[in-house]
Design an enzyme around this catalytic site. Structure first.
Site, PDB file in Angstrom:
ATOM      1  N   HIS A  25      -5.592   2.403  -0.999  1.00  0.00           N
ATOM      2  CA  HIS A  25      -3.996   2.074  -1.446  1.00  0.00           C
ATOM      3  C   HIS A  25      -4.069   0.718  -2.418  1.00  0.00           C
ATOM      4  O   HIS A  25      -4.174  -0.084  -1.782  1.00  0.00           O
ATOM      5  CB  HIS A  25      -3.468   2.142  -0.063  1.00  0.00           C
ATOM      6  CG  HIS A  25      -1.952   1.864  -0.189  1.00  0.00           C
ATOM      7  ND1 HIS A  25      -1.125   3.023  -0.681  1.00  0.00           N
ATOM      8  CD2 HIS A  25      -1.188   0.965   0.129  1.00  0.00           C
ATOM      9  CE1 HIS A  25       0.075   2.620  -0.579  1.00  0.00           C
ATOM     10  NE2 HIS A  25       0.125   1.192   0.036  1.00  0.00           N
ATOM     11  N   SER A  73       3.832   1.800  -3.583  1.00  0.00           N
ATOM     12  CA  SER A  73       4.308   1.839  -2.055  1.00  0.00           C
ATOM     13  C   SER A  73       5.602   1.755  -1.667  1.00  0.00           C
ATOM     14  O   SER A  73       6.291   2.667  -2.217  1.00  0.00           O
ATOM     15  CB  SER A  73       3.313   0.737  -1.399  1.00  0.00           C
ATOM     16  OG  SER A  73       2.880   1.215  -0.241  1.00  0.00           O
TER      17      SER A  73
HETATM   18  C1  GCU Z   1       3.125   0.720   5.287  1.00  0.00           C
HETATM   19  C2  GCU Z   1       4.198   1.870   5.248  1.00  0.00           C
HETATM   20  C3  GCU Z   1       4.232   2.736   3.957  1.00  0.00           C
HETATM   21  C4  GCU Z   1       4.458   1.743   2.858  1.00  0.00           C
HETATM   22  C5  GCU Z   1       3.285   0.672   2.886  1.00  0.00           C
HETATM   23  C6  GCU Z   1       3.303  -0.276   1.831  1.00  0.00           C
HETATM   24  O1  GCU Z   1       1.781   1.282   5.079  1.00  0.00           O
HETATM   25  O2  GCU Z   1       3.782   2.621   6.494  1.00  0.00           O
HETATM   26  O3  GCU Z   1       5.394   3.770   4.047  1.00  0.00           O
HETATM   27  O4  GCU Z   1       4.446   2.452   1.582  1.00  0.00           O
HETATM   28  O5  GCU Z   1       3.340  -0.157   3.968  1.00  0.00           O
HETATM   29  O6  GCU Z   1       4.739  -0.827   1.255  1.00  0.00           O
HETATM   30  O7  GCU Z   1       2.502  -0.890   1.364  1.00  0.00           O
END
Ligand code: GCU
Length: 421
Positions: free
Chosen positions: A401, A260
């Site tokens: 995710h 992420s």
């Molecule tokens: C949020 C953000 C993303 C990121 C994510 C994370 O959802 O919008 O860009 O990758 O956090 O780091 O879990």
């Protein structure tokens, strides 16, 4: 007074924008776009050899990402002190655990990052995964020997964190994402750092590494200077400086992994620091592997509004203006060539735009071909849970995710494929 007023105004605007933002998830609503050309140099000349790529085009693209997206690290040396604070047996004696405290000082300011390392006792120098973690080294495994982080952490009712200080109750809380013993049994080490040791993840440039590099009177990075992602990437390179000196680690086999936002940082660190042998982006999404021009899921405007500190200020010029970007994210993946790179998505992670992540990995293949290496075979996304592993690797798995055992299994295989051939 004026500053407080502006800060409040900014806060109100950010909240309103974030709350009202409706992401597009419909492929048919993606505006027509043209990707900037990977293999045409600024002067219009075609890039057709690996040498032209290395000596010319790569530098042009790196400079664009530095100036317009992640921001430059200011010039100047920082004093680095390294201290081994713990070295103990782990996993019933088949591994060792070390904690290495690395302190940076400059401008009468200092900060420290703690590197937690697990290594199999193999008698040889081992390959190692290096990854930042989200909540503190002590959360990755339930090991009472790991020091609690003393850096700022987000408050969390569930773990009784109310004053931004880590508590015992979250020890081991992220263990599901970190199969440490399996990594060890596979012959690999693992090194990790809490990303907040390098720069706390909040829109505040008075803490973390940035102030150490300020010129007199400076309180915020210049428009083309580093945001937090670039700072986290810088921390990864400083960890690499240490790994190179550790007698039990093979510095030619360091695999950088990030999930992420930390996947965005891993890609940027892999692009800027060619010592990393393999780079893995797990669901890095917008500002990571995903093509910005697709504007699907999270967009440039949304990320710059919700997380104004992640990128350099220049990136904000491209809010709702992606077509003006001199680069797109397939070029970031290409900067890792000829080193193996793996991009991973999850079916349930539409926010990160799996298809846009896949396309970046696919288009970057052109640069791998200049080196006689193979990228992804074609522009058709593979089925779920069907990884492709060439010099460029890709999978989309079922689920949401996250960083899962399935993901780790592929990364271990990918590392074996490239290191054990
Ligand atoms: C949020 C953000 C993303 C990121 C994510 C994370 O959802 O919008 O860009 O990758 O956090 O780091 O879990």
């Amino acid at each position: 007074m004026k500053f407080i007023f502006l800060a409040m105004l900014g806060f109100v605007f950010t909240n309103a924008y974030t709350q009202n933002f409706v992401p597009n998830y419909d492929e048919s609503k993606i505006p027509d776009y043209v990707l900037p050309q990977l293999l045409i140099s600024k002067d219009g000349s075609k890039v057709s050899t690996a040498t032209q790529w290395k000596n010319k085009r790569r530098n042009e693209l790196l400079a664009n990402f530095q100036t317009y997206i992640y921001g430059k690290v200011p010039n100047g040396d920082v004093d680095v002190q390294t201290q081994l604070i713990k070295k103990l047996d782990a996993f019933g004696g088949k591994a060792i655990m070390k904690e290495v405290k690395i302190t940076f000082s400059r401008n009468q300011k200092k900060i420290s990052m703690n590197l937690l390392i697990y290594l199999p006792k193999s008698g040889t120098k081992v390959p190692i995964f290096l990854a930042l973690n989200f909540n503190g080294n002590y959360t990755i495994i339930n090991d009472p020997n790991i020091s609690l982080t003393t850096s700022w952490v987000p408050n969390n009712e569930k773990f009784n964190i109310t004053d931004h200080q880590a508590t015992e109750s979250s020890r081991g809380s992220a263990h599901r994402r970190w199969p440490v013993e399996e990594i060890i049994d596979h012959g690999y080490g693992l090194a990790t750092i809490y990303y907040g040791d390098i720069d706390p993840d909040k829109n505040d440039f008075s803490d973390g590494i940035h102030p150490l590099f300020y010129t007199p009177g400076q309180v915020h990075p210049a428009k083309d200077e580093w945001g937090s992602i670039s700072a986290w990437a810088w921390g990864l390179s400083r960890a690499m400086d240490y790994l190179e000196k550790d007698d039990n680690i093979d510095p030619s086999k360091v695999i950088l992994l990030g999930h992420s936002r930390l996947g965005k940082a891993a890609l940027w660190a892999g692009a800027t620091d060619e010592r990393f042998a393999i780079v893995i982006s797990n669901e890095s999404g917008c500002g990571g592997a995903a093509i910005s021009r697709r504007k699907i899921g999270e967009t440039v405007a949304r990320i710059n509004t919700s997380f104004p500190h992640w990128f350099c200020d220049n990136f904000k010029q491209f809010n709702n203006n992606e077509d003006a970007l001199p680069v797109d994210q397939h070029m970031l993946i290409a900067l890792i060539a000829p080193r193996p790179v793996y991009v991973a998505s999850a079916e349930g992670d539409k926010w990160s735009d799996p298809k846009g992540e896949f396309f970046s990995a696919y288009y970057a293949g052109k640069v791998y071909q200049l080196f006689g290496l193979t990228g992804l075979p074609n522009d058709k996304m593979p089925k779920v849970n069907s990884p492709i592993m060439r010099t460029v690797g890709y999978h989309i798995r079922t689920g949401k995710h996250d960083l899962t055992d399935f993901d780790w299994n592929q990364y271990l295989k990918f590392a074996d494929l490239h290191f054990k051939k």
